[in-house]
Design a protein around this motif. Structure first.
Motif, PDB file in Angstrom:
ATOM      1  N   UNK A   1       0.835  -1.231  -0.186  1.00 25.78           N
ATOM      2  CA  UNK A   1       0.067   0.035  -0.056  1.00 25.78           C
ATOM      3  C   UNK A   1       0.765   1.203  -0.050  1.00 25.78           C
ATOM      4  N   UNK A   2       0.562   2.303  -0.852  1.00 33.04           N
ATOM      5  CA  UNK A   2       1.367   3.263  -0.800  1.00 33.04           C
ATOM      6  C   UNK A   2       0.703   4.400  -0.054  1.00 33.04           C
ATOM      7  N   UNK A   3       1.568   5.292   0.369  1.00 34.31           N
ATOM      8  CA  UNK A   3       1.192   6.349   1.369  1.00 34.31           C
ATOM      9  C   UNK A   3       1.193   7.580   0.669  1.00 34.31           C
ATOM     10  N   UNK A   4       0.017   8.271   0.332  1.00 29.47           N
ATOM     11  CA  UNK A   4      -0.042   9.417  -0.212  1.00 29.47           C
ATOM     12  C   UNK A   4      -0.443  10.547   0.557  1.00 29.47           C
ATOM     13  N   UNK A   5      -1.603  10.224   1.408  1.00 27.01           N
ATOM     14  CA  UNK A   5      -2.162  11.349   2.226  1.00 27.01           C
ATOM     15  C   UNK A   5      -2.007  11.147   3.641  1.00 27.01           C
ATOM     16  N   UNK A   6      -2.480  11.900   4.584  1.00 30.85           N
ATOM     17  CA  UNK A   6      -2.415  11.695   5.828  1.00 30.85           C
ATOM     18  C   UNK A   6      -3.386  10.725   6.219  1.00 30.85           C
ATOM     19  N   UNK A   7      -4.400  10.313   5.544  1.00 33.07           N
ATOM     20  CA  UNK A   7      -5.308   9.255   5.731  1.00 33.07           C
ATOM     21  C   UNK A   7      -4.405   8.006   5.591  1.00 33.07           C
ATOM     22  N   UNK A   8      -3.883   7.827   4.577  1.00 35.34           N
ATOM     23  CA  UNK A   8      -3.351   6.680   4.379  1.00 35.34           C
ATOM     24  C   UNK A   8      -2.264   6.497   5.418  1.00 35.34           C
ATOM     25  N   UNK A   9      -1.492   7.557   5.785  1.00 35.91           N
ATOM     26  CA  UNK A   9      -0.421   7.217   6.919  1.00 35.91           C
ATOM     27  C   UNK A   9      -1.129   6.920   8.237  1.00 35.91           C
TER      28      UNK A   9
END
Ligand code: FE
Ligand code: FE
Ligand code: ZN
Ligand code: FE
Length: 164
Positions: A1-9
């Motif tokens: 899973x790639x982390x792009x946004x703060x939601x992803x993080x």
């Protein structure tokens, strides 16, 4: 899973602590059985039960944000647990081992305190206030466990270990 946004993080970090809690749950029984001091044994046993609740709580958090509950390998907790096992293998005197077990357990608690602290901030920032409340319950338990371990160390374990 790639982390792009703060939601992803946020989700990636949730998966990190979910993985970590499950590994801790697996490691705690070994620490309970190796601990000699009665108060230490009891504190670790109590925290094992709390940890089971924390895993359930994390599953509720995943549900709240609509993401399947899945862990992501956390190398940090693996390292902390490996170190705990190393202590348990190499320390022969049970009094010194108790002091070692407390130090390992506190390393675990501090890792968790750090992760939950971050997750609560981000959950609030991202508008997941229900998730933040659940995470705060676990943070409180981790802090309590850490404080209790300090009390046990100061109360007798460290003094007994120094007499070894
Ligand atoms: Fe925990
Ligand atoms: Fe981690
Ligand atoms: Zn990690
Ligand atoms: Fe904990």
């Amino acid at each position: 899973m790639s982390v792009k946004t703060m939601e992803d993080l946020f989700v990636a970090t949730l998966k990190d602590i979910y993985y970590a809690e499950k590994q801790i749950l697996k490691a705690l029984p070994g620490m309970v059985s190796k601990a000699d001091n009665a108060k230490l044994k009891k504190a670790l046993e109590t925290h094992k039960k709390e940890t089971e609740g924390q895993v359930d709580r994390l599953e509720k958090v995943f549900k709240l944000i609509g993401v399947p509950a899945r862990g992501k390998k956390c190398d940090a907790i693996e390292g902390i647990i490996d170190e705990a096992k190393e202590h348990m293998d190499e320390i022969k005197d049970e009094r010194v081992l108790d002091a070692g077990i407390i130090s390992s357990a506190q390393a675990v608690e501090h890792y968790e305190i750090c992760r939950y602290g971050t997750l609560i901030e981000w959950a609030n920032d991202l508008g997941h206030s229900d998730a933040a409340k659940l995470l705060a319950e676990s943070l409180k338990e981790e802090r309590h466990a850490d404080t209790l371990l300090t009390e046990i160390a100061r109360g007798s374990v460290n003094r007994d270990a120094e007499a070894a």
